[in-house]
Design a protein around this motif. Structure first.
Motif, PDB file in Angstrom:
ATOM      1  N   VAL A  19       0.828  -1.207   0.000  1.00 30.51           N
ATOM      2  CA  VAL A  19       0.000   0.000   0.000  1.00 30.51           C
ATOM      3  C   VAL A  19       0.858   1.252   0.000  1.00 30.51           C
ATOM      4  O   VAL A  19       2.049   1.223   0.349  1.00 30.51           O
ATOM      5  N   VAL A  20       0.239   2.344  -0.398  1.00 31.58           N
ATOM      6  CA  VAL A  20       0.846   3.673  -0.271  1.00 31.58           C
ATOM      7  C   VAL A  20       0.240   4.347   0.948  1.00 31.58           C
ATOM      8  O   VAL A  20      -0.977   4.325   1.143  1.00 31.58           O
ATOM      9  N   ILE A  21       1.095   4.938   1.769  1.00 29.35           N
ATOM     10  CA  ILE A  21       0.630   5.645   2.961  1.00 29.35           C
ATOM     11  C   ILE A  21       1.035   7.114   2.902  1.00 29.35           C
ATOM     12  O   ILE A  21       1.979   7.488   2.204  1.00 29.35           O
ATOM     13  N   ALA A  22       0.298   7.905   3.633  1.00 33.89           N
ATOM     14  CA  ALA A  22       0.595   9.330   3.797  1.00 33.89           C
ATOM     15  C   ALA A  22       0.367   9.684   5.258  1.00 33.89           C
ATOM     16  O   ALA A  22      -0.298   8.937   5.987  1.00 33.89           O
ATOM     17  N   PRO A  23       0.924  10.806   5.725  1.00 39.17           N
ATOM     18  CA  PRO A  23       0.632  11.227   7.101  1.00 39.17           C
ATOM     19  C   PRO A  23      -0.876  11.399   7.287  1.00 39.17           C
ATOM     20  O   PRO A  23      -1.591  11.808   6.357  1.00 39.17           O
ATOM     21  N   LYS A  24      -1.346  11.083   8.483  1.00 42.89           N
ATOM     22  CA  LYS A  24      -2.774  11.224   8.775  1.00 42.89           C
ATOM     23  C   LYS A  24      -3.231  12.641   8.451  1.00 42.89           C
ATOM     24  O   LYS A  24      -2.590  13.631   8.818  1.00 42.89           O
ATOM     25  N   GLY A  25      -4.334  12.760   7.746  1.00 45.44           N
ATOM     26  CA  GLY A  25      -4.858  14.079   7.383  1.00 45.44           C
ATOM     27  C   GLY A  25      -4.379  14.590   6.043  1.00 45.44           C
ATOM     28  O   GLY A  25      -4.870  15.624   5.560  1.00 45.44           O
ATOM     29  N   SER A  26      -3.458  13.890   5.400  1.00 51.14           N
ATOM     30  CA  SER A  26      -2.968  14.312   4.088  1.00 51.14           C
ATOM     31  C   SER A  26      -4.092  14.214   3.058  1.00 51.14           C
ATOM     32  O   SER A  26      -4.960  13.335   3.128  1.00 51.14           O
ATOM     33  N   THR A  27      -4.057  15.089   2.086  1.00 53.00           N
ATOM     34  CA  THR A  27      -5.058  15.056   1.009  1.00 53.00           C
ATOM     35  C   THR A  27      -4.541  14.347  -0.236  1.00 53.00           C
ATOM     36  O   THR A  27      -5.262  14.230  -1.228  1.00 53.00           O
ATOM     37  N   LEU A  28      -3.297  13.871  -0.199  1.00 57.74           N
ATOM     38  CA  LEU A  28      -2.732  13.177  -1.351  1.00 57.74           C
ATOM     39  C   LEU A  28      -3.417  11.828  -1.541  1.00 57.74           C
ATOM     40  O   LEU A  28      -3.622  11.080  -0.581  1.00 57.74           O
ATOM     41  N   LYS A  29      -3.744  11.524  -2.778  1.00 53.48           N
ATOM     42  CA  LYS A  29      -4.380  10.233  -3.088  1.00 53.48           C
ATOM     43  C   LYS A  29      -3.926   9.807  -4.480  1.00 53.48           C
ATOM     44  O   LYS A  29      -4.537  10.168  -5.480  1.00 53.48           O
ATOM     45  N   PRO A  30      -2.858   9.043  -4.554  1.00 53.08           N
ATOM     46  CA  PRO A  30      -2.298   8.691  -5.859  1.00 53.08           C
ATOM     47  C   PRO A  30      -3.198   7.743  -6.650  1.00 53.08           C
ATOM     48  O   PRO A  30      -3.915   6.922  -6.086  1.00 53.08           O
ATOM     49  N   ASP A  31      -3.116   7.882  -7.954  1.00 49.89           N
ATOM     50  CA  ASP A  31      -3.822   7.001  -8.870  1.00 49.89           C
ATOM     51  C   ASP A  31      -2.820   5.916  -9.290  1.00 49.89           C
ATOM     52  O   ASP A  31      -1.937   6.159 -10.120  1.00 49.89           O
ATOM     53  N   LEU A  32      -2.953   4.727  -8.695  1.00 49.15           N
ATOM     54  CA  LEU A  32      -1.942   3.687  -8.881  1.00 49.15           C
ATOM     55  C   LEU A  32      -2.235   2.857 -10.120  1.00 49.15           C
ATOM     56  O   LEU A  32      -2.936   1.849 -10.082  1.00 49.15           O
ATOM     57  N   LYS A  33      -1.655   3.333 -11.230  1.00 52.76           N
ATOM     58  CA  LYS A  33      -1.811   2.628 -12.505  1.00 52.76           C
ATOM     59  C   LYS A  33      -0.766   3.195 -13.471  1.00 52.76           C
ATOM     60  O   LYS A  33      -0.174   4.251 -13.206  1.00 52.76           O
ATOM     61  N   PRO A  34      -0.517   2.495 -14.579  1.00 47.34           N
ATOM     62  CA  PRO A  34       0.388   3.061 -15.586  1.00 47.34           C
ATOM     63  C   PRO A  34      -0.094   4.440 -16.027  1.00 47.34           C
ATOM     64  O   PRO A  34      -1.284   4.639 -16.284  1.00 47.34           O
ATOM     65  N   GLY A  35       0.823   5.385 -16.048  1.00 47.47           N
ATOM     66  CA  GLY A  35       0.459   6.754 -16.405  1.00 47.47           C
ATOM     67  C   GLY A  35      -0.173   7.521 -15.275  1.00 47.47           C
ATOM     68  O   GLY A  35      -0.654   8.643 -15.462  1.00 47.47           O
ATOM     69  N   GLY A  36      -0.193   6.942 -14.060  1.00 44.34           N
ATOM     70  CA  GLY A  36      -0.785   7.601 -12.901  1.00 44.34           C
ATOM     71  C   GLY A  36       0.049   8.778 -12.416  1.00 44.34           C
ATOM     72  O   GLY A  36       1.117   9.087 -12.959  1.00 44.34           O
ATOM     73  N   ASP A  37      -0.425   9.412 -11.349  1.00 41.93           N
ATOM     74  CA  ASP A  37       0.154  10.686 -10.917  1.00 41.93           C
ATOM     75  C   ASP A  37       1.097  10.575  -9.719  1.00 41.93           C
ATOM     76  O   ASP A  37       1.444  11.586  -9.107  1.00 41.93           O
ATOM     77  N   LEU A  38       1.515   9.375  -9.332  1.00 40.80           N
ATOM     78  CA  LEU A  38       2.362   9.239  -8.147  1.00 40.80           C
ATOM     79  C   LEU A  38       3.635  10.073  -8.226  1.00 40.80           C
ATOM     80  O   LEU A  38       3.960  10.793  -7.264  1.00 40.80           O
ATOM     81  N   PRO A  39       4.402  10.063  -9.333  1.00 41.29           N
ATOM     82  CA  PRO A  39       5.605  10.907  -9.390  1.00 41.29           C
ATOM     83  C   PRO A  39       5.295  12.387  -9.208  1.00 41.29           C
ATOM     84  O   PRO A  39       6.012  13.102  -8.507  1.00 41.29           O
ATOM     85  N   ALA A  40       4.201  12.856  -9.799  1.00 39.37           N
ATOM     86  CA  ALA A  40       3.851  14.278  -9.700  1.00 39.37           C
ATOM     87  C   ALA A  40       3.450  14.647  -8.286  1.00 39.37           C
ATOM     88  O   ALA A  40       3.777  15.739  -7.787  1.00 39.37           O
ATOM     89  N   LEU A  41       2.740  13.748  -7.607  1.00 40.44           N
ATOM     90  CA  LEU A  41       2.297  14.043  -6.244  1.00 40.44           C
ATOM     91  C   LEU A  41       3.464  14.211  -5.283  1.00 40.44           C
ATOM     92  O   LEU A  41       3.360  14.953  -4.303  1.00 40.44           O
ATOM     93  N   LEU A  42       4.551  13.534  -5.552  1.00 46.22           N
ATOM     94  CA  LEU A  42       5.717  13.645  -4.664  1.00 46.22           C
ATOM     95  C   LEU A  42       6.317  15.044  -4.688  1.00 46.22           C
ATOM     96  O   LEU A  42       6.837  15.514  -3.668  1.00 46.22           O
ATOM     97  N   GLY A  43       6.247  15.709  -5.836  1.00 48.27           N
ATOM     98  CA  GLY A  43       6.855  17.035  -5.934  1.00 48.27           C
ATOM     99  C   GLY A  43       8.332  16.958  -5.579  1.00 48.27           C
ATOM    100  O   GLY A  43       9.077  16.139  -6.112  1.00 48.27           O
ATOM    101  N   ASP A  44       8.748  17.792  -4.623  1.00 53.06           N
ATOM    102  CA  ASP A  44      10.135  17.776  -4.162  1.00 53.06           C
ATOM    103  C   ASP A  44      10.332  16.814  -2.984  1.00 53.06           C
ATOM    104  O   ASP A  44      11.428  16.714  -2.444  1.00 53.06           O
ATOM    105  N   GLY A  45       9.249  16.153  -2.586  1.00 49.15           N
ATOM    106  CA  GLY A  45       9.341  15.235  -1.450  1.00 49.15           C
ATOM    107  C   GLY A  45       9.889  13.884  -1.849  1.00 49.15           C
ATOM    108  O   GLY A  45      10.128  13.600  -3.025  1.00 49.15           O
ATOM    109  N   ARG A  46      10.078  13.035  -0.836  1.00 45.45           N
ATOM    110  CA  ARG A  46      10.635  11.707  -1.086  1.00 45.45           C
ATOM    111  C   ARG A  46       9.608  10.626  -0.771  1.00 45.45           C
ATOM    112  O   ARG A  46       8.705  10.821   0.039  1.00 45.45           O
TER     113      ARG A  46
END
Length: 265
Positions: free
Chosen positions: A115-142
């Motif tokens: 699974v993908v996790i985020a800190p409690k209360g985060s609004t990030l919700k990645p679309d886990l599929k080819p061409g999804g937005d996970l890289p973009a959601l990271l921004g400058d984060g790790r």
């Protein structure tokens, strides 16, 4: 007088027999502890099971939790251990090829979800599929996960991201940790905006939320095998392994979110 002497002698003999019985029974009563090396993600479940086993048998379970890779290397280097629980097949295979486990004791014990996790209360919700937005959601984060070079959860994560065609974009942004619980902690403390862990890890930390689940076909099946080490002669280790495999033991693992081991081709 003679009768009194005979009675006294009989009592002395009885006391001697009882005393001898206590001496011979003492070693059997001294329960040998079981030394378990287990994948970090099994910590909460194994500790609960250890407590239950001790309550039933009087036998203490001493456990050490870390990445499966680190534990397998410890066994290879001669660390004393009776039982090994790995978070993937590769590290159990590693020991088996070196004749460091009892092959007839090996069993695929558990399954899990990635699974993908985020800190409690985060609004990030990645679309886990080819061409999804996970890289973009990271921004400058790790992205926090186990080191893919050796930690099972990181290896599963790499496989999933490769199946999505996103590995090249995300690899430079990885926060590589020594084990899955270290990755969990980075996200829980807000030091990484996202992480990839097992569902069972996310379930024990109220500081994180599951924001995505990888489809099972995107990575190799997650299997947690268990086996006795080749050097153990501890009968209590066999009993503890049997307890882990029992309906009672498996119910505790399920309580912490583990699922039955998937059937492999």
């Amino acid at each position: 007088m003679v009768g009194a002497r005979k009675g006294a002698a009989r009592r002395l003999m009885t006391a001697a027999v009882v005393g001898l019985g206590l001496l011979t029974a003492a070693p059997a009563a001294m329960a040998q502890d079981v030394l378990v090396l287990a994948a970090a993600s099994t910590k909460n479940a194994v500790e609960k099971l250890a407590g239950q086993f001790k309550a039933k048998t009087g036998v203490a379970i001493t456990s050490s939790f870390a990445a499966s890779s680190a534990l397998a290397k410890q066994i290879e280097n001669g660390a004393p251990a009776d039982l090994f629980i790995s978070a993937d097949l590769d590290w159990m295979d590693y020991l088996q090829k070196r004749n460091l486990i009892k092959v007839d004791s090996r069993v695929s014990l558990l399954g899990n979800e990635l699974v993908v996790i985020a800190p409690k209360g985060s609004t990030l919700k990645p679309d886990l599929k080819p061409g999804g937005d996970l890289p973009a959601l990271l921004g400058d984060g790790r992205l926090a996960t186990g080191d893919p070079s050796n930690v099972p959860v990181g290896k599963y994560a790499q496989a999933a991201l490769e199946s999505f065609g996103q590995w090249a974009q995300i690899e430079p942004k990885l926060a590589r940790t020594d084990n899955v619980r270290a990755a969990l902690a980075l996200v829980s403390r807000g030091e990484a905006p996202l992480g990839i862990v097992y569902r069972t890890d996310a379930a024990v930390d109220p500081g994180v939320a599951v924001v995505g689940v990888f489809p099972p076909g995107s990575h190799p099946a997650i299997v947690f095998p268990v086996a006795l080490t080749a050097t153990t002669t501890n009968a209590n280790a066999v009993k503890f392994l049997d307890f882990l495999k029992s309906p009672e033991g498996l119910a505790v693992f399920q309580e912490f979110g583990f699922v039955p081991a998937p059937k492999l081709p």
